[in-house]
Design an enzyme around this catalytic site. Structure first.
Site, PDB file in Angstrom:
ATOM      1  CB  SER A   1      -2.632   1.905   0.838  1.00 54.15           C
ATOM      2  OG  SER A   1      -2.487   3.306   0.947  1.00 54.15           O
TER       3      SER A   1
ATOM      4  CE1 TYR B   1      -7.763   3.420  -1.256  1.00 56.09           C
ATOM      5  CE2 TYR B   1      -5.952   4.118   0.144  1.00 56.09           C
ATOM      6  CZ  TYR B   1      -6.402   3.538  -1.030  1.00 56.09           C
ATOM      7  OH  TYR B   1      -5.505   3.083  -1.949  1.00 56.09           O
TER       8      TYR B   1
END
Length: 251
Positions: free
Chosen positions: A143, A156
């Site tokens: 990500s 996350y």
């Protein structure tokens, strides 16, 4: 299709392959000629039909990847249906948003377990037969938050940072044995996971203003990089993360 990118006869697994980015990745691999097994929490016969339109074999398997102790059983099930696995795409992931000072431990553990622990375990379990054969491609979905910290998403960010780092570690050990391990790092994508951001008029405007491409990404934007990393065109690429972000990191 150029032979370097041809996946005809290869068998691929895509976790989280029933919707969003995972579905588009699975469709891209199928269009390139790969047989595809999609892993999701519920079976998706409609996606299987879409994949089969490319003339490949496709299966859908209902499985919760957080059940790490059952990953070897999952491999056995997929091998019975498709045969040896040449390509593993670890796409499935979860997101939880809370201010850091209030972030619940249960949510932290859940995000880390799905996004990092399960991915590492799948790399181990699916990577072992690849190493034994001396050939295989593993593509982990990282990500932008593998590079940045984000806001209200510490779990996350931590999990995706871990994915990028252990991808390098695996590559260091496995590159000489014929197994390529790399990452793709999607930027701001128009998916369900980002629905809150998309619906936030201020944040959405701020995000778009920073993206040189001037738009949110789509699942189709993921396909080329994944096909590249799954094919022989990337045989000398190891431990690298390709950002698919419309130029975000360059700003």
């Amino acid at each position: 299709m150029h032979r370097l990118f041809d996946l005809t006869g290869k068998n691929a697994v895509v976790t989280g392959g029933s919707r969003g980015l995972g579905k588009e990745i699975a469709l891209g691999l199928a269009e390139a000629g790969a047989n595809v097994a999609i892993i999701s929490r519920a079976e998706s016969p409609e996606v299987v039909k879409e994949l089969e339109k490319f003339g490949v074999k496709a299966v859908s398997i209902a499985f919760d990847i957080s059940n790490i102790q059952l990953h070897k059983e999952l491999l056995n099930i997929i091998e019975e249906k498709l045969g040896k696995i040449d390509i593993l795409v670890n796409n499935a992931g979860v997101q939880k948003r809370h201010p850091a000072v209030e972030f619940p431990q249960d949510d932290w553990q859940h995000v880390m377990n799905v996004n990092a622990n399960a991915v590492f375990s799948l790399c181990q379990v699916f990577g072992k037969p690849m190493l034994e054969r001396g050939q295989g491609k593993i593509i982990n979905v990282a990500s932008l938050l593998s590079f940045q910290g984000g806001i209200t998403v510490p779990a996350y960010a931590a999990s995706k940072g871990a994915v990028m780092q252990f991808t390098k570690s695996l590559a260091n050990e496995w590159a000489s044995k014929g197994v390529n391990v790399n990452c793709v790092a999607p930027g701001y994508m128009a998916t369900d996971m980002n629905e809150a951001l998309i619906n936030d008029e201020v944040r959405s405007r701020q995000i778009l203003e920073r993206i040189p491409a001037g738009r949110w990404g789509t699942g189709q934007d993921m396909q080329g990089a994944v096909i590249f990393l799954a094919s022989s065109a990337s045989d000398y690429i190891n431990g690298f993360t390709i950002a698919i972000d419309g130029g975000w990191l360059g700003r």
